[in-house]
Design an enzyme around this catalytic site. Structure first.
Site, mmCIF file in Angstrom:
data_model
loop_
_atom_site.group_PDB
_atom_site.id
_atom_site.type_symbol
_atom_site.label_atom_id
_atom_site.label_comp_id
_atom_site.label_asym_id
_atom_site.label_seq_id
_atom_site.Cartn_x
_atom_site.Cartn_y
_atom_site.Cartn_z
ATOM 1 N N HIS A 1 0.855 -1.184 0.000
ATOM 2 C CA HIS A 1 0.000 0.000 0.000
ATOM 3 C C HIS A 1 0.886 1.228 0.000
ATOM 4 O O HIS A 1 1.944 1.229 0.628
ATOM 5 C CB HIS A 1 -0.912 0.011 1.236
ATOM 6 C CG HIS A 1 -2.053 0.954 1.105
ATOM 7 N ND1 HIS A 1 -1.948 2.288 1.430
ATOM 8 C CD2 HIS A 1 -3.318 0.770 0.652
ATOM 9 C CE1 HIS A 1 -3.103 2.880 1.195
ATOM 10 N NE2 HIS A 1 -3.949 1.983 0.720
ATOM 11 N N ASP B 1 -8.126 -5.262 -0.552
ATOM 12 C CA ASP B 1 -8.549 -6.065 -1.703
ATOM 13 C C ASP B 1 -8.239 -7.552 -1.520
ATOM 14 O O ASP B 1 -8.854 -8.402 -2.171
ATOM 15 C CB ASP B 1 -7.863 -5.548 -2.979
ATOM 16 C CG ASP B 1 -8.275 -4.132 -3.274
ATOM 17 O OD1 ASP B 1 -9.481 -3.864 -3.258
ATOM 18 O OD2 ASP B 1 -7.395 -3.279 -3.504
#
Ligand code: COA
Length: 383
Positions: free
Chosen positions: A273, A324
């Site tokens: 991320h 996700d």
């Protein structure tokens, strides 16, 4: 500054400092949400996202993001009534969706279906907030219908009318499959929408804010946001995660697959991320939903494969999963085809995009950075 930020921040020879990918750059202030990588936490309008996910319906969180406060009982009732009354699409809108090639990705059809809505309502930036709030509720109500109609038509089935006596989550399953699943499935879906609703200046929200900053309209901002979300480095990752898990196919093959991927420097989808480097605040909540769905369905394969990858990626690479990662297999267990996962993300993120549209409009400055020219030197045109 983080290691990644340092690496990406180069100084051009005798030129300005370039922050490639805008890593670590604060582009503006926001009161919509706060991402706190130092404590792995996230708040929407000051409320911890885990608490919202545990105690709220998605529609309440939508209200919170759009209006800044949780609704009172009567405010919530009228908000829900309005959202439910706006779900149906006009005949011409349905006809436009029916014309889309069946081979198109549902993110492409959704992007175009949202853009179509903009052709039916002449809008500009800088209009009174109440008008754009009304448009935001319209988008919130209609996007699930656009997704479901397109899904039914591409599966060779007749679209199913939205119902006004169901929550947004229940109604979406009804419009896709003609039935509402048990509570544990609805709960997990509702939680996923809450977790996907908002995440500060991520790529799609920033795209939407750039478009808003030109005093363009909300439909253009959302259409642009959908385009940015589609990419597998952003929202498209939830589909890519499930494709990867299917490619592995067997928990006993997961470790060998990952070792090969690491050797060949392949990107492992659903990990990493830009902001969180020690774990994504939303993952534990979504992982718990994945566990519930696994228990409910009895299909343990996907969580088993995903747990093998997760352990090795964290232990050996220090790279953590993002939202996700559990969301992909969770949507699979709920019965959705893989190419609907990112459109479902849109159903949720429309709330964050709209809140940022309103915020940018209320205190606007055109977003227009500079670039350091590295092309050919100025030359004479010989013609
Ligand atoms: N698989 C393998 N390696 C990864 C990785 C992943 N998913 N994510 C990051 N890394 C590695 C990078 O290769 C880099 O290694 P290096 O220092 O040896 O070159 C290091 O971790 C730092 O990553 P970096 O690319 O600088 O991070 P970023 O902030 O630019 O990228 C993402 C963030 C999200 C684009 C990136 O992690 C990624 O592509 N993830 C997969 C797609 C995904 O899940 N997207 C959804 C995001 S919510």
């Amino acid at each position: 500054m983080a290691k990644a930020a340092k690496r990406k921040t180069g100084k051009a020879k005798a030129g300005p400092k370039i922050i490639k990918g805008l890593v670590g750059v604060y582009a503006d202030t926001t009161a919509v949400s706060k991402v706190m990588p130092e404590t792995n936490s996230l708040t929407y309008r000051g409320y911890a996202v885990q608490d919202l996910a545990a105690k709220c319906e998605f529609e309440e969180v939508a209200y919170l993001l759009l209006y800044g406060e949780l609704p009172s009982k009567s405010q919530y009732a009228s908000f829900k009534k309005k959202e439910r009354s706006r779900r149906a699409l006009t005949r011409s809108h349905q006809n436009v969706i029916a014309e889309f090639p069946k081979s198109a990705h549902p993110m492409d059809t959704l992007r175009t279906a949202v853009s179509y809505l903009g052709t039916t309502d002449m809008a500009w930036g800088g209009e009174p907030a109440r008008k754009d709030l009304d448009r935001a509720i319209d988008l919130l109500a209609k996007i699930p219908t656009m997704i479901a109609i397109d899904y039914r038509l591409r599966s060779g089935k007749r679209p199913i009318r939205p119902r006004t006596n169901l929550s947004m989550s229940e109604n979406f399953f009804h419009m896709c499959f003609g039935k509402v699943p048990p509570t544990e499935v609805i709960r997990a879906f509702n939680v996923s929408l809450i977790l996907y609703a908002e995440h500060s200046f991520n790529a799609s929200t920033f795209t939407a804010r750039v478009i808003t900053s030109t005093r363009s309209d909300i439909y253009s901002a959302v259409t642009g946001g959908i385009g940015a979300l589609k990419g597998p480095l952003h929202g498209g990752a939830n589909e890519a995660v499930m494709e990867m898990l299917q490619e592995i196919g067997d928990p006993n093959k997961a470790e060998a697959w990952l070792r090969r991927a690491m050797k060949t420097k392949r990107v492992v989808m659903g990990f990493g991320h830009r902001v969180y480097k020690q774990g994504d605040s939303r993952v534990p909540t979504m992982h718990a939903c994945l566990e519930d769905l696994t228990a409910w369905s009895g299909d343990t394969k996907w969580i088993e494969i995903s747990n093998v990858l997760k352990k090795i990626m964290i232990d050996e690479k220090g790279i953590h999963p993002n939202l996700d990662y559990p969301a992909g297999p969770a949507y699979y267990l709920m019965g959705f085809p893989i190419n609907l996962y990112t459109p479902i993300f849109v159903m949720a993120r429309i709330t964050g995009w709209s809140a940022h549209f309103l915020e940018q409009n209320a205190d606007n400055s055109l977003i227009r950075p500079l670039s350091d020219y590295h092309g050919p030197k100025q030359r004479r045109l010989k013609k």
